[in-house]
Structure formats: C-alpha cells, structure tokens
Write an enzyme that holds these catalytic residues in place. Structure first.
Site, PDB file in Angstrom:
ATOM      1  N   ASP A 224       0.822  -1.152   0.043  1.00  0.00           N
ATOM      2  CA  ASP A 224       0.119   0.091  -0.023  1.00  0.00           C
ATOM      3  C   ASP A 224       0.800   1.183   0.008  1.00  0.00           C
ATOM      4  O   ASP A 224       1.626   1.458   0.830  1.00  0.00           O
ATOM      5  CB  ASP A 224      -0.784  -0.080   1.344  1.00  0.00           C
ATOM      6  CG  ASP A 224      -1.932  -1.114   1.386  1.00  0.00           C
ATOM      7  OD1 ASP A 224      -2.006  -1.802   0.117  1.00  0.00           O
ATOM      8  OD2 ASP A 224      -2.612  -1.337   2.305  1.00  0.00           O
ATOM      9  N   ASP A 379     -13.355  -3.612  -1.310  1.00  0.00           N
ATOM     10  CA  ASP A 379     -12.835  -3.265   0.086  1.00  0.00           C
ATOM     11  C   ASP A 379     -14.235  -3.440   0.915  1.00  0.00           C
ATOM     12  O   ASP A 379     -14.990  -2.306   1.497  1.00  0.00           O
ATOM     13  CB  ASP A 379     -12.480  -1.789   0.325  1.00  0.00           C
ATOM     14  CG  ASP A 379     -11.248  -1.594  -0.595  1.00  0.00           C
ATOM     15  OD1 ASP A 379     -10.402  -2.377  -0.320  1.00  0.00           O
ATOM     16  OD2 ASP A 379     -11.222  -0.612  -1.359  1.00  0.00           O
TER      17      ASP A 379
HETATM   18  O1  1PR Z   1     -10.488   2.935  -4.827  1.00  0.00           O
HETATM   19  O2  1PR Z   1      -9.613   2.525  -7.276  1.00  0.00           O
HETATM   20  O3  1PR Z   1      -8.551   4.561  -5.826  1.00  0.00           O
HETATM   21  O4  1PR Z   1      -8.145   2.023  -5.370  1.00  0.00           O
HETATM   22  C1  1PR Z   1      -7.738   2.330  -4.032  1.00  0.00           C
HETATM   23  C2  1PR Z   1      -6.956   1.058  -3.492  1.00  0.00           C
HETATM   24  O5  1PR Z   1      -6.243   1.173  -2.407  1.00  0.00           O
HETATM   25  C3  1PR Z   1      -7.847   0.046  -3.350  1.00  0.00           C
HETATM   26  O6  1PR Z   1      -7.629  -1.284  -4.031  1.00  0.00           O
HETATM   27  C4  1PR Z   1      -8.124  -0.129  -1.685  1.00  0.00           C
HETATM   28  O7  1PR Z   1      -8.269  -1.476  -1.547  1.00  0.00           O
HETATM   29  C5  1PR Z   1      -6.708   0.264  -1.299  1.00  0.00           C
HETATM   30  N1  1PR Z   1      -6.896   1.221  -0.188  1.00  0.00           N
HETATM   31  C6  1PR Z   1      -7.274   2.179   0.217  1.00  0.00           C
HETATM   32  N2  1PR Z   1      -6.961   2.830   1.417  1.00  0.00           N
HETATM   33  C7  1PR Z   1      -6.256   1.781   1.905  1.00  0.00           C
HETATM   34  C8  1PR Z   1      -5.783   1.573   3.329  1.00  0.00           C
HETATM   35  O8  1PR Z   1      -5.577   0.644   3.794  1.00  0.00           O
HETATM   36  N3  1PR Z   1      -6.456   2.882   4.149  1.00  0.00           N
HETATM   37  N4  1PR Z   1      -5.547  -0.414   1.412  1.00  0.00           N
HETATM   38  C9  1PR Z   1      -6.169   0.525   0.939  1.00  0.00           C
HETATM   39  C10 1PR Z   1      -6.016  -1.602   1.233  1.00  0.00           C
HETATM   40  C11 1PR Z   1      -5.785  -3.354   1.984  1.00  0.00           C
HETATM   41  C12 1PR Z   1      -4.943  -4.628   1.459  1.00  0.00           C
HETATM   42  C13 1PR Z   1      -4.098  -5.196   2.603  1.00  0.00           C
HETATM   43  C14 1PR Z   1      -4.530  -6.428   2.793  1.00  0.00           C
HETATM   44  C15 1PR Z   1      -3.581  -7.410   3.527  1.00  0.00           C
HETATM   45  N5  1PR Z   1      -5.209  -2.523   1.639  1.00  0.00           N
HETATM   46  O9  1PR Z   1      -4.531  -4.513   0.105  1.00  0.00           O
HETATM   47  O10 1PR Z   1      -2.754  -5.131   1.675  1.00  0.00           O
HETATM   48  O11 1PR Z   1      -5.523  -6.219   3.689  1.00  0.00           O
HETATM   49  O12 1PR Z   1      -3.183  -6.851   4.667  1.00  0.00           O
HETATM   50  P1  1PR Z   1      -2.637  -7.551   5.713  1.00  0.00           P
HETATM   51  O13 1PR Z   1      -2.019  -8.900   5.410  1.00  0.00           O
HETATM   52  O14 1PR Z   1      -1.580  -6.690   6.618  1.00  0.00           O
HETATM   53  O15 1PR Z   1      -3.880  -7.953   6.915  1.00  0.00           O
HETATM   54  P2  1PR Z   1      -9.045   2.978  -5.750  1.00  0.00           P
END
Ligand code: 1PR
Length: 523
Positions: A224, A379
């Site tokens: 991320d 999400d």
């Molecule tokens: O909405 O098309 O602009 O895309 C934004 C992207 O950013 C989306 O795919 C969304 O999932 C991601 N995102 C937005 N905010 C966050 C955040 O964490 N605040 N991250 C975020 C999402 C989730 C997973 C993470 C897993 C594994 N990250 O990808 O890596 O949950 O984590 P873990 O193994 O530590 O539990 P758009």
C-alpha cells in the site's frame, strides 16, 4: 540485437527489461521493413486476438511477418504471439491468423476458473535447446482464457494441464512460441530467454519431464503506497485501513526496494495499491509510474497496480479516460490494473439502469487489454443483521456472531479506502464486475485488515460461489497456518498479505516451505 514487435497493447516493458538484463540490445519495430531486417524477432502478444490482428493489418505488418516466419528465421512468440501463428481464433472468428501452424485457438471450456492465471508446469513432448539448463520441475507464469489446438502434433514442444491438456509451447524450425510468459517467470523464464538469444549455440538437451502439471496457488505481496506527511512516497500499512500511528502515516519502507526484496524471497506476484489515488489523479501522480518503471527492471513476476483508475475531468475541463491511465501503467511495466472505488460506482449505475454502457473503465480496459488485465479490488466491511429478510443484500450466515448475537451479515462495499459505505454488497459487486469483463477479484476485508486473525473464509466462500474468475484472498494473514486454511477451506486461487511480510514476522519463504507438500505451490 533483438527486434521486438510492439503493436501497441500491453506490457512490452517487461520483455524489454528481461532481454536487456541479458546484455542484449532491443530495437522496436516502427516500420514493416524492420521485421524483414530482423536477426531475431520477439513478438510479445497481449490483449485480444481480434484487436491484435487488426492492429497488425493497420500497420502493414502482416505480410512482412508471414514472409519472416515462412523463411524459418529465429522467432519467439509469447502468449498471443503463439496464438497468432495458427489459422484462426474463436475469440475473433472474423479475422485470420498467420497460418504457419495448422490449427485454431479455442476458449477454455472447463469447470475451473477462467482465465487460467498463475504458475503451472510443462510436460515435455520433444526436446529443445530452449529448455537447456532447466531441471524440469519449474513453473511458468500463464495468463490466458484461450489456448491453441494444433493439428500438427510434431510442432508441439510442451503441454500443460488445466482442466484439460493444452499446448503450452511449440517449435517449428527456428520458430518458437510459448503460451506462458518467460519474462514474468522469474529465473526459469530468464533462462528460456537466454537460450533463445543463444539459439545458434545451444544444443538439444532434453528436459526430463512428462506427466500432468498442476497450477500452483499464488502467494502475493501487497504494498500500500502513499505520500507521507513529509512528502515521501512510502509503503504504509493500516489496521482496518487506518494507516496512522500516533498521528503519523506508518512508514514500512520504500516501494521499489520492498518489491525487489519480495521478488527475491519468492513472491509469485506483487501488487501496488496507491491508496490515496482517489484524491490525486494518477496521471498527475507520476511517482507511481516511476515506481513501476524501476521495479520492472529487476522484478520478473507479474505486477499489479491500483489506485485512482477512473474517468476523470480536471479543473480545466479536460477529461481523461480510465483507459488512458491504464495504458500509462501498462507502458510503465504493469501487467494488471486494479479498480476499486470506480468499480462500485460502475456497478451501482449498472444495477440502476439494468444495462452496461460499454464505456465503463472495466469494459473499456478489458476490451483493449483483455479481461486478465483487469482486477477488481473490493473493500468490504461486515454489517450484521438479525435476519436475512432485514435487507435486500446477499446475506451470509456467519459462525462469528455480531455484537448483539446476530448470526447473519452482509458485506458492504466501500469507496475511497473504506471512508464511505455504499448500498451494494461485495457478492453482487463481484458477480456484476465479472459480467462487465473483469478477469480477477482482489477480495480485501476491512474487518480483518492488519489484525493477523486470518482470512475471512465466509466472505471468500460467498464470493467464490458466484464467480468463475480467480479470486485473491486478502486481509488478516497472521501465520503460515492461515494460508493453508484459506487454500483448503476455500477455492481461492491465491492469497495476499502485507503486514507480516513488511514486519518480517513471517517471510514469504517460510509460508512456501510450510505449504510445500500440502498444497501445490511454486518453490
Ligand atoms: O479505490 O480504485 O482508488 O483504489 C484504491 C486502492 O487502495 C483499493 O484497492 C483499496 O483496497 C486500497 N486502499 C485504500 N485505502 C487503503 C487503506 O489501507 N487505508 N488499502 C487501502 C487496502 C488492503 C489490502 C492489504 C490487505 C492485507 N489495503 O491490500 O494489503 O488487507 O493486509 P494484511 O496482510 O496486513 O492484513 P481506488
């Protein structure tokens, strides 16, 4: 000198990087004459058969290509670069292939997820110098929904099993073509490219393998990415999507360095999510493009990029299409793009009107680059209900009761990184996105993200039950056993983790060593 045929679709950057890494120069075809004067021609085909042939026709490349191939000069075709060699394809019955090998291209008609995405093996039918130095048990990266059916058995070099046995590489004289992507197949793929470059010198050592091959479950590392308060682009990690600790954005390292580390540790794929992409329009946020360019120089497994992929009008009234953004990402070295927030809005509009517009990001990108290039990142967050009748959503019976003892929940989709809940559920979203042309689902879960509690198996099973495209299970991995659990209790094709890899709590190698012998993986 290698001449590379780039007809304008997909990720040729990785092929160029993989060849240049072997100290060979690459010249890109810009005129039909460049094909005829090539010493060795590489044709990395990506996208859809029909648009490829039409593009080759427009550029006047068909006749020079035929003339090159029929005079038996060194050629390496990759993916569509294999399919183009036969007579025709079910994917586009109105156009013709090059007809070097009698045969057709057919869509997989099997009871497994299609596209066939991931690492699979080769069963050798003939020996060839192209496999010199390989042991035979290596796996290679495939991503395709169609496969070649050759009428000429003699040209088949290898086959691979996925629901049925299909042709995974061919050789006719000096012409070699593979359905898999050597440039995305780590060290084993590099060896194939090296053998092709040295084709005049290599012998004909057989590769000692035959028998059925098995598609591996993939382990994906997720980064991320966002700019921190000091303006540096960093990999961050949230707890249930909250990436701040004591008010500051958590900094887990630099994106390019971490991606390289995960490649070397054995990651089967790497995903970058620009988590504030919904705010900053990606074409104005060039650092992500630079991250991809630099990563693809040293990382030879598939790269996915997400964040901010949508149609966008800037303050001067100029409209950018999601397809343009995706094109920039593919050109910079991405193999797949992931669409998050925009997918929710697209599905909402589809459910309201009951019809597809043909213009959404999902439809346009999959039409040009193929469905395998479009991942939908979901999400969702649990919303508990007392009874399935309480809401109009796809409700799941859960073994983990809610705060008031509820035994049912639905998974509410969110946009803008979990900041805004919407009225569509994750199961419906996945189903509609498949209908619109998506090729894979990246299934996060806000409740589990960063908790180390394990994947939400109920969510994964509910989504898997309604789609036939591959699903990446994400969020919550805390130990090696969680990966075994997700692969034995759900049908997910791959599992993604972030926190445990960033913090070196459970390295990728350890996950794979634990899984070896229990589920099929690439070692
Ligand atoms: O909405 O098309 O602009 O895309 C934004 C992207 O950013 C989306 O795919 C969304 O999932 C991601 N995102 C937005 N905010 C966050 C955040 O964490 N605040 N991250 C975020 C999402 C989730 C997973 C993470 C897993 C594994 N990250 O990808 O890596 O949950 O984590 P873990 O193994 O530590 O539990 P758009």
């Amino acid at each position: 000198m290698i001449t590379l045929l780039d007809y304008g679709a997909g990720n040729v950057r990785s092929v160029i990087n993989a060849i240049e890494r072997l100290d060979e120069q690459v010249k890109i075809v810009t005129r039909p004459e460049d094909i005829l004067s090539a010493e060795k021609l590489v044709f990395p085909g990506v996208g859809a058969f029909g648009s490829m042939i039409r593009s080759l026709e427009r550029k006047g490349y068909i006749e020079p290509l035929k003339s090159y191939l029929f005079s038996d000069r060194p050629f390496l075709g990759i993916c569509l670069g294999l399919q183009v060699l036969v007579d025709c394809s079910e994917e586009a019955p109105d156009v013709k292939g090059l007809g070097l090998i009698p045969g057709t291209v057919k869509k997989f008609d099997i009871d497994l997820s299609v596209p066939h995405i991931g690492w699979n093996g080769l069963s050798l039918k003939r020996s060839s110098g192209i496999f010199n130095g390989l042991k035979g048990d290596e796996k290679f990266y495939f991503v395709h929904a169609y496969h070649v059916v050759s009428e000429d058995e003699k040209v088949v070099l290898t086959t691979t099993n996925y629901g049925s046995e299909f042709v995974s590489s061919v050789q006719k004289g000096k012409i070699i073509a593979t359905q898999f992507h050597p440039e995305k197949s780590g060290r084993a793929g590099q060896m194939i490219l090296e053998n092709f470059l040295a084709v005049d010198r290599t012998g004909n050592r057989p590769l000692d393998v035959s028998g059925e091959t098995v598609l591996a479950k993939r382990i994906i590392a997720c980064l991320d990415v966002r700019t921190n308060d000091r303006g540096d682009l960093v990999v961050t990690k949230g707890d249930q999507y909250d990436v701040r600790e004591n008010g500051k954005v958590r900094n887990m390292g630099r994106p390019v360095e971490l991606a390289r580390r995960y490649y070397e540790e054995g990651a089967d794929e790497i995903t970058f999510l620009n988590i504030t992409g919904f705010r900053d329009f990606p074409l104005k946020d060039m650092p992500m493009l630079e991250v991809l360019r630099q990563t693809s120089r040293n990382v030879f497994v598939p790269l996915t990029i997400g964040g901010g992929i949508r149609n966008f009008t800037d303050k001067n009234g100029r409209t950018y299409r999601a397809l343009e953004v995706a094109t920039e990402y593919f050109r910079a070295g991405a193999d797949k793009v992931s669409i998050g927030s925009d997918a929710v809005l697209i599905v909402e509009a589809y459910l309201k009107s009951g019809q597809a517009t043909g213009e959404s990001a999902i439809e346009r990108i999959s039409e040009v680059y193929g469905s395998q290039a479009v991942v939908i990142s979901i999400d969702p967050r649990r919303v508990y209900v007392a009874s399935p009748e309480d809401v109009d959503h796809r409700v799941v019976e859960t073994a983990i009761p809610g705060p008031n003892g509820e035994h049912y929940c639905w998974y509410q989709c969110t946009i803008k990184g979990g900041r805004e809940g919407r009225e569509v559920d994750a199961v419906t979203l996945a189903r509609v996105c498949q209908t619109l042309g998506a090729g894979e689902i990246l299934l996060n879960c806000i409740d589990r993200d960063g908790t180390n509690m394990g994947f939400d198996l109920e969510l994964i099973n509910a989504v898997k039950a309604v789609v036939s495209i591959p699903v990446i299970a994400s969020s919550g991995a805390g130990c090696v056993e969680h990966f075994l659990e997700v692969f034995t209790k759900t049908e997910a094709e791959s599992a993604l983790a972030a926190g445990i890899f960033h913090r070196r709590e459970v390295p990728i190698g350890e996950v794979k060593r634990f899984l070896a012998g229990r589920v099929e993986i690439r070692l």
